[in-house]
Design a protein around this motif. Structure first.
Motif, PDB file in Angstrom:
ATOM      1  N   LEU A 362      31.175  35.259  42.750  1.00  0.00           N
ATOM      2  CA  LEU A 362      31.447  36.152  41.624  1.00  0.00           C
ATOM      3  C   LEU A 362      32.876  35.937  41.117  1.00  0.00           C
ATOM      4  O   LEU A 362      33.332  36.671  40.239  1.00  0.00           O
ATOM      5  CB  LEU A 362      31.268  37.614  42.053  1.00  0.00           C
ATOM      6  N   LYS A 363      33.529  34.931  41.650  1.00  0.00           N
ATOM      7  CA  LYS A 363      34.861  34.553  41.191  1.00  0.00           C
ATOM      8  C   LYS A 363      34.750  33.477  40.115  1.00  0.00           C
ATOM      9  O   LYS A 363      33.808  32.699  40.114  1.00  0.00           O
ATOM     10  CB  LYS A 363      35.716  34.045  42.354  1.00  0.00           C
ATOM     11  N   THR A 364      35.732  33.439  39.236  1.00  0.00           N
ATOM     12  CA  THR A 364      35.718  32.435  38.173  1.00  0.00           C
ATOM     13  C   THR A 364      36.781  31.374  38.425  1.00  0.00           C
ATOM     14  O   THR A 364      37.723  31.601  39.204  1.00  0.00           O
ATOM     15  CB  THR A 364      35.969  33.081  36.798  1.00  0.00           C
ATOM     16  N   PRO A 365      36.674  30.219  37.772  1.00  0.00           N
ATOM     17  CA  PRO A 365      37.727  29.202  37.904  1.00  0.00           C
ATOM     18  C   PRO A 365      39.086  29.696  37.399  1.00  0.00           C
ATOM     19  O   PRO A 365      40.120  29.199  37.833  1.00  0.00           O
ATOM     20  CB  PRO A 365      37.209  28.041  37.056  1.00  0.00           C
ATOM     21  N   LEU A 366      39.075  30.642  36.448  1.00  0.00           N
ATOM     22  CA  LEU A 366      40.308  31.253  35.950  1.00  0.00           C
ATOM     23  C   LEU A 366      40.575  32.488  36.806  1.00  0.00           C
ATOM     24  O   LEU A 366      39.946  33.524  36.629  1.00  0.00           O
ATOM     25  CB  LEU A 366      40.153  31.628  34.474  1.00  0.00           C
ATOM     26  N   LYS A 367      41.488  32.367  37.736  1.00  0.00           N
ATOM     27  CA  LYS A 367      41.592  33.332  38.832  1.00  0.00           C
ATOM     28  C   LYS A 367      41.888  34.753  38.381  1.00  0.00           C
ATOM     29  O   LYS A 367      41.621  35.706  39.119  1.00  0.00           O
ATOM     30  CB  LYS A 367      42.644  32.855  39.835  1.00  0.00           C
ATOM     31  N   ASP A 368      42.465  34.929  37.188  1.00  0.00           N
ATOM     32  CA  ASP A 368      42.768  36.280  36.726  1.00  0.00           C
ATOM     33  C   ASP A 368      41.641  36.873  35.893  1.00  0.00           C
ATOM     34  O   ASP A 368      41.742  37.995  35.414  1.00  0.00           O
ATOM     35  CB  ASP A 368      44.058  36.283  35.898  1.00  0.00           C
ATOM     36  N   LEU A 369      40.547  36.146  35.737  1.00  0.00           N
ATOM     37  CA  LEU A 369      39.428  36.603  34.906  1.00  0.00           C
ATOM     38  C   LEU A 369      38.327  37.176  35.784  1.00  0.00           C
ATOM     39  O   LEU A 369      37.847  36.525  36.709  1.00  0.00           O
ATOM     40  CB  LEU A 369      38.868  35.440  34.084  1.00  0.00           C
ATOM     41  N   GLU A 370      37.911  38.381  35.475  1.00  0.00           N
ATOM     42  CA  GLU A 370      36.836  39.018  36.212  1.00  0.00           C
ATOM     43  C   GLU A 370      35.559  39.004  35.379  1.00  0.00           C
ATOM     44  O   GLU A 370      35.597  39.114  34.146  1.00  0.00           O
ATOM     45  CB  GLU A 370      37.218  40.463  36.554  1.00  0.00           C
ATOM     46  N   LEU A 371      34.427  38.865  36.038  1.00  0.00           N
ATOM     47  CA  LEU A 371      33.144  38.802  35.352  1.00  0.00           C
ATOM     48  C   LEU A 371      32.742  40.154  34.758  1.00  0.00           C
ATOM     49  O   LEU A 371      33.132  41.212  35.266  1.00  0.00           O
ATOM     50  CB  LEU A 371      32.045  38.352  36.319  1.00  0.00           C
ATOM     51  N   GLU A 395      28.047  33.630  50.208  1.00  0.00           N
ATOM     52  CA  GLU A 395      29.031  33.912  49.161  1.00  0.00           C
ATOM     53  C   GLU A 395      30.305  33.113  49.398  1.00  0.00           C
ATOM     54  O   GLU A 395      30.791  32.999  50.525  1.00  0.00           O
ATOM     55  CB  GLU A 395      29.368  35.400  49.106  1.00  0.00           C
ATOM     56  N   VAL A 396      30.846  32.551  48.303  1.00  0.00           N
ATOM     57  CA  VAL A 396      32.123  31.843  48.332  1.00  0.00           C
ATOM     58  C   VAL A 396      33.149  32.744  47.666  1.00  0.00           C
ATOM     59  O   VAL A 396      32.965  33.175  46.521  1.00  0.00           O
ATOM     60  CB  VAL A 396      32.025  30.495  47.583  1.00  0.00           C
ATOM     61  N   LYS A 397      34.210  33.060  48.370  1.00  0.00           N
ATOM     62  CA  LYS A 397      35.185  34.046  47.891  1.00  0.00           C
ATOM     63  C   LYS A 397      36.195  33.475  46.901  1.00  0.00           C
ATOM     64  O   LYS A 397      36.907  34.217  46.226  1.00  0.00           O
ATOM     65  CB  LYS A 397      35.940  34.648  49.073  1.00  0.00           C
ATOM     66  N   GLU A 398      36.256  32.144  46.806  1.00  0.00           N
ATOM     67  CA  GLU A 398      37.215  31.523  45.889  1.00  0.00           C
ATOM     68  C   GLU A 398      36.566  30.308  45.241  1.00  0.00           C
ATOM     69  O   GLU A 398      35.920  29.507  45.918  1.00  0.00           O
ATOM     70  CB  GLU A 398      38.490  31.121  46.629  1.00  0.00           C
ATOM     71  N   PHE A 399      36.738  30.160  43.941  1.00  0.00           N
ATOM     72  CA  PHE A 399      36.148  29.012  43.251  1.00  0.00           C
ATOM     73  C   PHE A 399      36.861  27.736  43.700  1.00  0.00           C
ATOM     74  O   PHE A 399      38.085  27.717  43.854  1.00  0.00           O
ATOM     75  CB  PHE A 399      36.270  29.185  41.736  1.00  0.00           C
TER      76      PHE A 399
END
Length: 813
Positions: A362-371, A395-399
């Motif tokens: 549920l993490k994005t490549p842009l670390k400050d962007l939330e879904l 689940e992967v906690k970091e992209f």
């Protein structure tokens, strides 16, 4: 991939492979590229007085043609099409009139996949010419509101293209009629789609079609020959009806340009389809054709597929070609036969798909962007389904990739790229604003040679990101992420700008910037409104990995949303089998008007019957379309049993359901419960066959969000996808029972309400900034979005347009 041939990758944002040079890949067929800047004209055929050289945004289609069969009365007019309208024209084959064995309606045509239509042609239940008739009728009905198909200034598909479509269809009909005696007998294995109508993306060159690359200053250019995609479609048997809308140079993940205008989404024409293959998506999702070509350099197939409820496969490679479809069978058949964008060797799927190890995040490549909440729900529901089916999902906690670093690398390929340079050639201060600001910025920039004005020294090589994803796939077989961060954006640029106005102005004045590093930072930063709406897709163009978007989710505003599976290189067959699994398990959410059933049994196509009849209730307010073979002597019984139902308990069940955004009973404005039965001689008939139900909405249900639930025998409820058209509700089921029609406060705005509500949805959606040192130290604010929710206005706006990745080849284009 030969790593010594790769240094940087480009990001002109979701463009088509036709426009950009691509790095060679030893494991992948070379992407065929067209020269965007070549001036090309063609003499118009003597049979036409049409200005085929001038393509405009006018939406009416298709043009009168001298070769059109008599059955069309030599005219295809943009009049309203009744969904029960049939093809009753006769085909002239070998000087004999051959009547179709059965009438084929517009509604039935729109339901079929490409393979299903080809099978009907093969069985001589319908002719290719009749299908072309129907396709042009649907285009005439749908295109004025969607702007999916390119037309000339007087609102017609160029006459030469229409003439060629009918010539091709007639030739196919003659070949089929002649059988083995034909000079060129039909080989159905080589041409599995023979006679099926199709459209190709405007960036895919078509003889006598658009050759502007969407650049307003190129207005009037037409192609004197067809390109690789059109030739591939013809080789597989398709009848090409025209070209579809796309953004300038394919640079955006929406479909809009100064030349062609915006493409409307069939689910809500006030919203965009996405891009850059947005016209193709709109055409398939509205039922104009069952298949249309796309290209993908940053998400241009997958983004519009997600936002219109279609299947979108991106094969292995950085810039690739593949069509948008509505069944996995069509995708498989095309992939098997095509020679474009296809690896030489393929990874075979395991016999038991449940052995595949799947990661999700549920993490994005842009670390400050939330879904957005929609994206989170779509993924979590998919994860729950997979686990219930017995798959291993972690689940992967970091992209695995830093998106801000990736964007820099992605941008490099667009700087001074050939198509952008050609577009700005001869441009003056007076007319530069007729170009997209990104076109002007990239076309006037260079990082090589004596005229270099852009510093890219901070950019990481492409191999960095390829290596990071390869390491990830050593642990996992599949990677599950949302295709986009939010649902489809508004076509109102004041609500959903694809570039911030101040950034656009800086790009038009980029030549005033003297600092090469500052210039590069501007070129990189200008993508952010797009990448924050679509933060994932371009990553897999950067890495070259294949990925597929599947239409698994509907928002509470009845907007489609796709989830995406990615895999290691050459895993297309694995991704297609995952798609097949979801399709067979009834997981796809598509427009019921184009696909009432997405289930195949034992790998076989559904039974292909083509005659439907309509049964009506006594008051005519409820009707059902069902196959005439199953409906003989049947009647429809529709009883309103609302007063007999415990509505409070039903409301509790609706609130508990994950398919809606209802949290309190007071959000529900009304519930109506109907008991539907098929009867024969006043006795209930149980019939397991697909049927489309149409229900007239009551006054208190109009202008509301409508949800439909099947009430099972144990009184549990099951969500049923539905579509509201004007004052009518429509959904498709394969059995009858009790159905609840739930109305709630309307939180989305329709096209005619857009002007009234645009100010209220213009509020900015702010997200937590945990990475303020990246690119820009200003607070991170998502672009405005056409979606709003009545209980959460700060719900993350669409990370619109995730850029295109176009790769540099060392010495050769």
């Amino acid at each position: 991939m030969k790593k010594n041939n790769i240094k940087y990758v480009l990001i002109p944002a979701f463009a088509a492979a036709a426009l950009f040079p691509v790095l060679a890949n030893d494991n992948q067929a070379k992407a065929n590229e067209d020269k965007a800047a070549t001036t090309s004209t063609v003499n118009k055929p003597e049979t036409t007085s049409e200005k085929t050289a001038s393509i405009s945004t006018t939406n009416n289609v298709a043009e009168t043609t001298a070769t059109t069969p008599a059955s069309l009365a030599n005219s295809i007019k943009p009049t309203t099409v009744n969904n029960n309208e049939t093809t009753n024209s006769a085909s002239v084959i070998n000087n004999e009139t051959v009547k179709p064995k059965a009438q084929f309606t517009v509604a039935e045509y729109k339901q079929k996949s490409a393979l299903e239509l080809a099978q009907l042609i093969r069985e001589r239940k319908v002719t290719s010419t009749e299908l072309v008739d129907l396709a042009y009728k649907v285009i005439a009905e749908e295109n004025p509101k969607l702007n999916a198909v390119l037309t000339t200034e007087n609102g017609k598909i160029p006459k030469a293209i229409v003439d060629e479509a009918y010539r091709t269809a007639k030739e196919i009909d003659n070949r089929i009629s002649a059988g083995k005696l034909a000079a060129n007998p039909v080989d159905w294995k080589a041409q599995p789609f023979l006679g099926v109508p199709a459209l190709i993306k405007g960036l895919d060159q078509l003889k006598n079609g658009d050759y502007t690359n969407g650049v307003y200053l190129n207005k009037g250019k037409i192609a004197d020959e067809s390109g690789p995609v059109a030739k591939e479609f013809a080789k597989l048997g398709f009848v090409i009806l025209g070209q579809t809308n796309y953004p300038e140079l394919g640079t955006r993940n929406i479909t809009d340009s100064k030349l062609f205008g915006p493409a409307g989404n069939p689910w809500d024409p006030s919203r965009n389809t996405g891009g850059s293959s947005g016209g193709s998506a709109g055409a398939v999702a509205s039922g104009m054709v069952p298949i249309a070509s796309g290209s993908d350099a940053g998400g241009s197939i997958r983004i519009p597929s997600s936002w219109t409820g279609l299947i979108g496969l991106k094969p292995t490679g950085h810039v690739v070609k593949f069509p948008l479809v509505k069944t996995i069978e069509d995708a498989k058949a095309y992939f098997e036969k095509t020679e474009l964008s296809k690896p030489k060797t393929l990874v075979e799927p395991p016999k038991d798909l449940k052995k595949l190890k799947i990661a999700y995040t549920l993490k994005t490549p842009l670390k400050d962007l939330e879904l957005s909440e929609v994206a989170k729900k779509a993924i979590l529901e998919t994860v729950a389904f997979l686990r219930k089916e017995g798959f291993t999902v972690e689940e992967v906690k970091e992209f695995p990739i830093d998106g801000y670093e990736g964007i820099k690398t992605y941008t490099v390929g667009g700087i001074g790229e050939e198509s952008y340079v050609a577009a700005v050639k001869g441009v003056t201060e007076e007319n530069k604003r007729q170009l997209d600001p990104t076109t002007y910025g990239l076309g006037t920039s260079s990082y090589m040679g004596p005229n270099a004005n852009t510093d890219i020294s901070s950019v990481k090589p492409l191999s960095t990101f390829i290596d990071q994803m390869n390491a990830f796939y050593k642990k996992y077989d599949l990677f599950l992420v949302p295709t986009n961060a939010v649902t489809a954006p508004s076509n109102d640029k004041k609500v959903d700008p694809y570039i911030e106005p101040d950034i656009a102005e800086q790009l038009y004045n980029i030549n005033k910037i003297k600092d090469p590093k500052e210039r590069f930072n501007l070129l990189t930063k200008q993508w952010l409104p797009m990448t924050r709406r679509s933060p994932y897709t371009w990553v897999f163009n950067l890495s070259g990995n294949p990925a597929i978007s599947l239409p698994t989710y509907l928002s509470d505003k009845n907007l489609p949303f796709g989830v995406m599976f990615a895999a290691k290189d050459n895993s297309e067959k694995v991704l297609l089998e995952i798609g097949q699994y979801f399709q067979d398990k009834h997981q796809f959410k598509m427009n019921p008007a184009i696909r009432s059933s997405n289930v195949s049994e034992n790998g076989k196509l559904p039974n292909l019957e083509i005659n439907n009849i309509t049964l009506k209730s006594k008051d005519n307010n409820i009707s059902v379309d069902i196959n005439s073979k199953n409906a003989e002597n049947l009647t429809l019984s529709a009883k309103d049993i609302t007063k007999e139902t415990d509505l409070e308990k039903l409301k509790d069940k609706v609130i508990a359901d994950n398919n809606n955004n209802i949290n309190h009973k007071d959000q529900i404005t009304s519930i109506r419960v109907v008991d539907l039965e098929l009867q024969k001689d006043n006795k209930t008939v149980k019939l397991n066959a697909p049927r489309t139900v149409k229900i007239a909405l009551l006054q208190n249900e109009q202008n509301k969000d409508i949800l439909v639930y099947h009430i099972k025998q144990d009184n549990s409820i099951e969500f049923v996808p539905s579509v509201v058209t004007k004052d009518s509700l429509q959904f498709t089921v394969d059995h009858f029972s009790k159905f609840a029609i739930v109305a709630k406060v309307n939180t989305a705005f329709s096209s005619n309400e857009k002007a009234i509500h645009s100010s209220s949805v213009k509020e900015e959606k702010k997200v937590v900034n945990t990475n303020s040192t990246k690119l820009d130290s200003s607070p991170k604010t998502l672009p405005n979005t056409g979606e709003s929710t009545n209980n959460f206005l700060s719900a993350i706006g669409l990370s619109f347009l995730a850029l295109i990745g176009v790769l540099k080849r060392k010495n050769n284009n």
